[in-house]
Design an enzyme around this catalytic site. Structure first.
Site, PDB file in Angstrom:
ATOM      1  N   GLU A   1      33.252 -20.907  34.474  1.00 26.00           N
ATOM      2  CA  GLU A   1      32.348 -20.188  35.374  1.00 26.00           C
ATOM      3  C   GLU A   1      30.924 -20.325  34.850  1.00 26.00           C
ATOM      4  O   GLU A   1      30.692 -20.199  33.652  1.00 26.00           O
ATOM      5  CB  GLU A   1      32.672 -18.686  35.447  1.00 26.00           C
ATOM      6  CG  GLU A   1      33.941 -18.313  36.166  1.00 26.00           C
ATOM      7  CD  GLU A   1      34.117 -16.785  36.221  1.00 26.00           C
ATOM      8  OE1 GLU A   1      33.129 -16.047  35.954  1.00 26.00           O
ATOM      9  OE2 GLU A   1      35.232 -16.334  36.507  1.00 26.00           O
TER      10      GLU A   1
ATOM     11  N   GLU B   1      30.916 -12.159  47.779  1.00 26.29           N
ATOM     12  CA  GLU B   1      32.132 -11.361  48.002  1.00 26.29           C
ATOM     13  C   GLU B   1      31.737  -9.897  48.167  1.00 26.29           C
ATOM     14  O   GLU B   1      31.434  -9.208  47.199  1.00 26.29           O
ATOM     15  CB  GLU B   1      33.102 -11.547  46.838  1.00 26.29           C
ATOM     16  CG  GLU B   1      33.568 -12.988  46.673  1.00 26.29           C
ATOM     17  CD  GLU B   1      34.384 -13.196  45.415  1.00 26.29           C
ATOM     18  OE1 GLU B   1      35.562 -12.790  45.391  1.00 26.29           O
ATOM     19  OE2 GLU B   1      33.828 -13.759  44.432  1.00 26.29           O
TER      20      GLU B   1
ATOM     21  N   LYS C   1      33.475  -6.831  46.152  1.00 32.71           N
ATOM     22  CA  LYS C   1      33.625  -6.917  44.707  1.00 32.71           C
ATOM     23  C   LYS C   1      32.998  -5.695  44.050  1.00 32.71           C
ATOM     24  O   LYS C   1      31.928  -5.238  44.446  1.00 32.71           O
ATOM     25  CB  LYS C   1      32.959  -8.197  44.188  1.00 32.71           C
ATOM     26  CG  LYS C   1      33.472  -8.657  42.845  1.00 32.71           C
ATOM     27  CD  LYS C   1      33.002 -10.073  42.537  1.00 32.71           C
ATOM     28  CE  LYS C   1      33.623 -10.565  41.243  1.00 32.71           C
ATOM     29  NZ  LYS C   1      33.200 -11.949  40.932  1.00 32.71           N
TER      30      LYS C   1
ATOM     31  N   GLU D   1      26.849  -8.710  41.332  1.00 37.28           N
ATOM     32  CA  GLU D   1      28.247  -9.161  41.297  1.00 37.28           C
ATOM     33  C   GLU D   1      28.723  -9.628  42.669  1.00 37.28           C
ATOM     34  O   GLU D   1      29.622 -10.458  42.770  1.00 37.28           O
ATOM     35  CB  GLU D   1      29.163  -8.042  40.787  1.00 37.28           C
ATOM     36  CG  GLU D   1      29.033  -7.746  39.310  1.00 37.28           C
ATOM     37  CD  GLU D   1      29.517  -8.904  38.451  1.00 37.28           C
ATOM     38  OE1 GLU D   1      30.468  -9.579  38.843  1.00 37.28           O
ATOM     39  OE2 GLU D   1      28.917  -9.130  37.384  1.00 37.28           O
TER      40      GLU D   1
END
Length: 456
Positions: free
Chosen positions: A264, A315, A318, A324
């Site tokens: 990542e 997202e 999340k 985030e």
């Protein structure tokens, strides 16, 4: 031996002698959102981009089915909550594998099982030995089924596994983690599996903006940071990778070739003063370029470093702060969050536009075509093109100048036309679209404008 057979034999001997690597780019595909496109649409989208490797965070059967016969490699995951069960015995690991993985291979190219995610630095997960035992049990399952060379077992770590990350040449793993890290690294070395690290210069800059140069964090050519041993770093990611390398060496594995994989890395577009569209675009553009160049690091310049960008989508469900939920290159509706070039030189479809609801994602029909893999070595593709238009017997007039398929005047485009014609001529058997691993069977019609790709 006939002239035709001699030429075919010569072609495949030539192909076998060419040493080529695929320098593709990976992407993380998270699904913690209520506004994301279907896995089938996502798989079709990615077939036309530079991304030829995808990492997911579970074994969602809908995703695994969607990526079958796409030519895209998948890293799947064991959730942290499942590790204790898999660590107890090999039988539990085998049941997990039979249920979660076996039904989808080989049509879905699963190349790695990531056991957990940042398991050792999760304060709620104190049984460190369980992680290693689960990894060992899964490897034993693969070994017993003859799949250990095709599918590897690893686990992604955060940078917090290090006692310190600077200077890179002196980095070591945290003292409390030394026993389990020694066992894990030895397993990875013995099984030729990668050490996976989630590396984020963004967090280092966000937490210490007065101490960290922004261009250094954004992978730019900053004035650089010099390690006491003489290594010069112009970006933080290279320093983070080398810090992991030093920690591995400090365990006594310096004489072993252990690949480091960046599982990542990314930059958010919202969330704080440094989380902007421009910074996210700059970082991910440079990250993708670095991955494509297949560069090493100052400490290990010849090492290949595979990179998985984080992340494909924002997202919206999340947990955590705003950042985030905003690491994605795309919004849930398929529009780009910021402009970044993800097109490959030639794919089975046109360069994808701003929305997932484009013609790229039209419904698949019963017909199939054969095209060149967008990341295959150009020398091999040229040899395949020469074969198809020569001893292969394909009528290649359409890709000659003034032909309907001459444009784009690229070897991948011309080879795709010729490979498909050869594939259709010989009955559409899967081996007729192999071409030494450079062919890809697709259900998406690659025809465009006046250029027609034949099909049955």
């Amino acid at each position: 031996m006939s002239l035709f057979c001699s030429l075919v034999l010569f072609l495949f001997i030539l192909l076998s002698l060419i040493n080529y690597n695929v320098h593709g780019v990976g992407i993380n595909y998270g699904t913690i959102g209520n506004n994301l496109p279907s896995p089938k649409k996502v798989a079709q989208l990615l077939e036309s981009t530079i991304f030829d490797k995808v990492k997911i965070y579970d074994t969602n059967p809908e995703i695994l089915e969607a990526f079958s016969n796409t030519g895209i490699d998948l890293i799947v995951a064991v959730e942290n909550s499942q590790i204790k069960n898999l660590s107890e015995n090999q039988s539990n690991a085998d049941k997990w594998f039979v249920t979660r993985i076996l039904p989808f291979i080989p049509s879905t190219s699963i190349v790695t099982i990531a056991v957990g995610n940042e398991y050792l630095t999760d304060d709620q997960l104190l049984d460190h030995k369980a992680l290693f035992q689960a990894m060992q049990n899964l490897h034993s399952v693969l070994l017993s089924r003859g799949l250990n060379r095709k599918i590897k077992v690893s686990t992604p770590h955060s940078m917090a596994v290090l006692a310190s990350s600077f200077p890179p040449s002196s980095s070591t793993f945290a003292t409390t983690l030394l026993p389990v890290m020694t066992s894990i690294v030895e397993l990875l070395s013995d099984t030729n599996s990668p050490f996976m690290i989630n590396a984020y210069p963004y967090f280092a800059y966000r937490d210490n903006p007065s101490m960290v140069n922004l261009e250094y964090a954004l992978l730019g050519n900053a004035s650089g940071v010099r390690d006491p041993k003489g290594y010069a770093y112009t970006n933080m990611l290279d320093a983070q990778i080398d810090a992991i390398r030093s920690a591995i060496n400090a365990l006594g594995f310096g004489n072993r070739n252990i690949q480091i994989l960046v599982s990542e890395s990314g930059w958010p577009s919202r969330g704080d003063t440094s989380a902007t569209n421009e910074n996210a675009r700059t970082y991910n553009t440079r990250l993708i370029q670095r991955a494509q160049l297949n560069k090493g690091t100052p400490m290990s310049p010849k090492d290949r470093i595979d990179v998985f960008v984080f992340a494909l989508f924002n997202e919206n469900k999340k947990q955590g702060g705003v950042s985030e939920r905003n690491f994605g290159i795309f919004n849930g509706d398929g529009t780009k969050v910021y402009d970044v070039d993800l097109s490959c030189e030639f794919c089975s479809n046109e360069k994808f536009g701003g929305k997932i609801e484009s013609s790229l994602l039209s419904s698949r029909g019963p017909s199939v075509w054969c095209v060149a893999k967008p990341h295959a070595d150009e020398k091999v593709i040229q040899a395949v093109l020469d074969f198809c238009c020569g001893p292969g017997g394909v009528d290649c007039r359409e890709i000659h100048e003034n032909g309907d398929c001459f444009q784009p005047d690229k070897v991948y485009a011309h080879a795709s036309y010729a490979m498909n014609a050869y594939y259709q001529m010989h009955g559409r058997n899967y081996w007729n679209c192999d071409f030494k691993g450079t062919g890809l069977v697709t259900f998406s019609n690659p025809s465009y404008g006046k250029c027609f790709y034949s099909h049955q």
